[in-house]
Design a protein around this motif. Structure first.
Motif, PDB file in Angstrom:
ATOM      1  N   ASN A 308     -25.742  -2.831  -2.057  1.00 33.58           N
ATOM      2  CA  ASN A 308     -25.813  -4.003  -2.938  1.00 33.58           C
ATOM      3  C   ASN A 308     -25.190  -5.416  -2.633  1.00 33.58           C
ATOM      4  O   ASN A 308     -25.399  -6.459  -2.180  1.00 33.58           O
ATOM      5  N   ASP A 319     -32.460  -8.625  -5.183  1.00 32.92           N
ATOM      6  CA  ASP A 319     -32.924  -9.326  -6.336  1.00 32.92           C
ATOM      7  C   ASP A 319     -31.733  -9.309  -7.410  1.00 32.92           C
ATOM      8  O   ASP A 319     -32.026 -10.050  -8.325  1.00 32.92           O
ATOM      9  N   GLU A 320     -30.794  -8.410  -7.413  1.00 27.66           N
ATOM     10  CA  GLU A 320     -29.774  -8.323  -8.447  1.00 27.66           C
ATOM     11  C   GLU A 320     -28.408  -8.332  -7.599  1.00 27.66           C
ATOM     12  O   GLU A 320     -28.407  -8.125  -6.478  1.00 27.66           O
ATOM     13  N   ASP A 321     -27.526  -9.018  -8.254  1.00 31.28           N
ATOM     14  CA  ASP A 321     -26.236  -8.874  -7.763  1.00 31.28           C
ATOM     15  C   ASP A 321     -25.229  -8.117  -8.618  1.00 31.28           C
ATOM     16  O   ASP A 321     -24.850  -8.592  -9.822  1.00 31.28           O
TER      17      ASP A 321
END
Ligand code: NDP
Length: 606
Positions: A308, A319-321
């Motif tokens: 990620n 989409d996410e951090d």
């Protein structure tokens, strides 16, 4: 419109004026001697600066045996490779390390406040395998060193390790399909396979300041911190012996930024000698909540976090951090700027301009932070960094700038010129002598010098070919790991692979996993030699050269430093110091597919 009625927008940035200021600050610092401005410690009058203050030297008999795998370097590279080899059933791995224990950079760098700037969830290797929960978002050095020792113990790497041992020769024996390893402890043993993981920043250097040998007080380099002299400990206990001391610290890079707040607390008088200010962004460290950690630490968690981070930092975003740190923030800002461009303007040129805009904004924020924190106007002005954020190592700290508000701390800015002279009694800048009891050199590590000099040895492959000769015109490998003419040798480092500099351990853990699989495959096949073909190596290098090349970090527009070879032309070989053209995230996917196929295309097993 009067100020009260003005919308809360930031004033427009005068880009041309900023660029002119950046250029002027760079020009002020350019010097003809480049890397030669620094003093080499080894073998010279400053060799005592290299002595290990942490672990007593133990005599032992020389080794003359054979091991399956020998690895040069007991830092992260050696540890993760050793661990993956152990998982692959290769148990007789011998790590050779010049320090007195595992840890590499974390063995040597025990200065007060030492801490990693990359989030511990992704930086600390093999967290899931060892079951360790990092105590804080950005772990301090003692915890990272403990993780190194934990890996060493868990994977049985201590049993065979040789500490306080330096390689003097690595020579391929074609008849026996083995490497012959010689060391400064009289060892002469063999290994079927060898790995090199010597790291990029392990040879301390001193500034070549006139008179440096004249100083009669105490002195040391930050990577050999003298707690006997200072008191305190690497965990941050007050260095009580400095209460009546006048101390100079020379250098204001990432090391100094972390040490200065501790010195400020302890010293009777602290002088911080600055040539170029670092950019100091917000740190916002925090403890890691055990409950939260248990909720996320489900099987495969660290690999998910690694992927990620890389996707957010060097792969077009996700989409996410999960990590949410200074690095992903930087990438998010750049992506947002590029996203604001209309589709027809998404040309390479406009994208670089968008990157530049985002950089100007960031650096203006960083400069404004100095004004907001540092009370003395002149000190605040001198602490502002005038270059693009990635020209020098970005720093993150919430106590460094504040330290300059302590009455016993003085910034001595050298206006880009460096310290003028060192005398018997102290440090001279602009004709003024500052008398001190102790000088601490936070002057960094050799980077631009010859590999052979830094490593302390050359590697002799098939037909007597030296690695230094094979790479005389630039590095040539497949994946940064395999070199034609050097069978059964694996190099563990980021260049010509993912080249992910914001989280180097991710490069290393992936390389370690790959090496474990290759060695297992070779042993299972009964192959005595593994080697990349000339063709496969050439193809890989050609592919690398189709990429965007070295970006800003090596730019001649930057203020000088080790990122850009001290502002000097690095020569044609530097163009090979690049990574996979499609970026780090794409590289890791590619590598996983390459090794999982089991055919290891481009390698010959015989
Ligand atoms: P650096 O090479 O970054 O800094 C050396 C410092 O010494 C610079 O400020 C340099 O100034 C200064 N200097 C050199 N010569 C002179 C002179 N003649 N007079 C005055 N000052 C001088 O070394 P560090 O040890 O700080 O950091 C090295 C690297 O290690 C970092 O870049 C980073 O990659 C890593 N590191 C990471 C940490 C982390 O993760 N938190 C912490 C510490 C280090 P100038 O800039 O003008 O050359």
């Amino acid at each position: 419109m009067d100020d009260a009625a003005a919308p809360a927008t930031k004033p427009a940035i005068d880009k041309q004026a900023l660029l002119a200021k950046y250029r002027a600050e760079r020009d002020k610092r350019l010097r003809a001697d480049g890397n030669d401005q620094y003093l080499e410690l080894k073998g010279g009058r400053f060799a005592h600066y290299l002595q290990d203050p942490y672990t007593p030297f133990v005599e032992r008999a020389p080794k003359t045996d054979h091991v399956t795998f020998a690895f040069v370097g007991g830092g992260f590279a050696g540890l993760v490779t050793g661990a993956r080899l152990a998982e692959a059933g290769v148990k007789d791995v011998r790590i050779i390390e010049k320090g007195g224990d595992f840890g590499g950079t974390w063995y040597w760098n025990r200065y007060p406040g030492a801490q990693c700037d990359t989030a511990s969830m992704i930086y600390m290797p093999l967290l899931e395998e060892t079951g360790h929960r990092p105590s804080e978002k950005y772990a301090h050095a003692p915890e990272i060193l403990e993780q190194c020792q934990r890996i060493g113990r868990q994977f049985g790497l201590y049993d065979n390790a040789l500490f306080h041992t330096e390689i003097t020769g690595l020579e391929w024996d074609e008849a026996q399909s083995r490497w012959i390893i010689s060391t400064n402890r009289g060892d002469r043993f063999t290994a079927s396979f060898i790995g090199l993981g010597t790291g990029p920043l392990h040879v301390p250097k001193l500034p070549g300041i006139p008179g440096i040998e004249d100083f009669q007080g105490h002195s040391f380099h930050t990577s050999r911190w003298d707690y006997d002299y200072t008191g305190g400990d690497p965990k941050g206990a007050l260095m009580e012996k400095l209460a009546d001391k006048r101390v100079a610290i020379i250098g204001t890079g990432a090391t100094s930024v972390q040490a200065v707040p501790h010195l400020a607390r302890a010293c009777g008088q602290l002088y911080v000698f600055q040539r170029t200010p670092s950019s100091i962004d917000v740190r916002a460290n925090a403890p890691i909540d055990p409950e939260w950690f248990s909720s996320i630490a489900t099987p495969g968690w660290q690999q998910r976090w690694l992927e990620n981070f890389t996707q957010n930092q060097a792969g077009g975003g996700a989409d996410e951090d999960l990590v949410m740190d200074g690095w992903t923030d930087l990438s998010r800002r750049i992506r947002a700027k590029i996203g604001d461009l209309p589709p027809e303007k998404r040309t390479p040129r406009d994208m670089l301009l968008a990157f530049e805009d985002s950089d100007f904004e960031k650096m203006e924020e960083i400069r404004a932070r100095v004004d907001a924190i540092v009370q003395d106007h002149d000190t605040a002005q001198a602490l502002k960094a005038w270059y693009r954020q990635l020209c020098k190592r970005p720093c993150f700290h919430d106590a460094y700038l504040q330290a300059f508000n302590t009455p016993t701390v003085r910034l001595i800015d050298t206006d880009g010129q460096g310290v003028e002279k060192i005398t018997e009694k102290g440090v001279v800048v602009a004709g003024q002598e500052y008398e001190v009891d102790c000088i601490i050199y936070a002057s960094g590590f050799e980077v631009g010098t010859e590999y052979k000099r830094r490593a302390g040895f050359d590697v002799t492959g098939r037909d007597g070919l030296k690695l230094s000769e094979a790479w005389a015109d630039g590095m040539r490998t497949k994946h940064g790991t395999h070199v034609h003419g050097f069978p059964n040798l694996f190099i563990v480092q980021p260049t010509q692979g993912a080249n992910l500099i914001s989280n180097v351990p991710h490069n290393l853990t992936e390389a370690g996993r790959t090496i474990g699989m290759i060695v297992r495959h070779a042993l299972d096949q009964g192959a005595r030699q593994v080697e990349v073909t000339q063709q496969a190596q050439d193809d890989w290098v050609s592919l690398l050269l189709t990429g965007p090349g070295r970006m800003m970090m090596g730019s001649a527009d930057c203020t000088p430093g080790y990122y850009n070879n001290e502002g000097q032309d690095p020569g044609p070989a530097a163009k090979y110091n690049v990574g996979y053209p499609a970026g780090a995230a794409a590289y890791f996917k590619y590598l996983d597919a390459w090794r999982s196929s089991g055919s290891f295309e481009g390698l010959e097993f015989r």
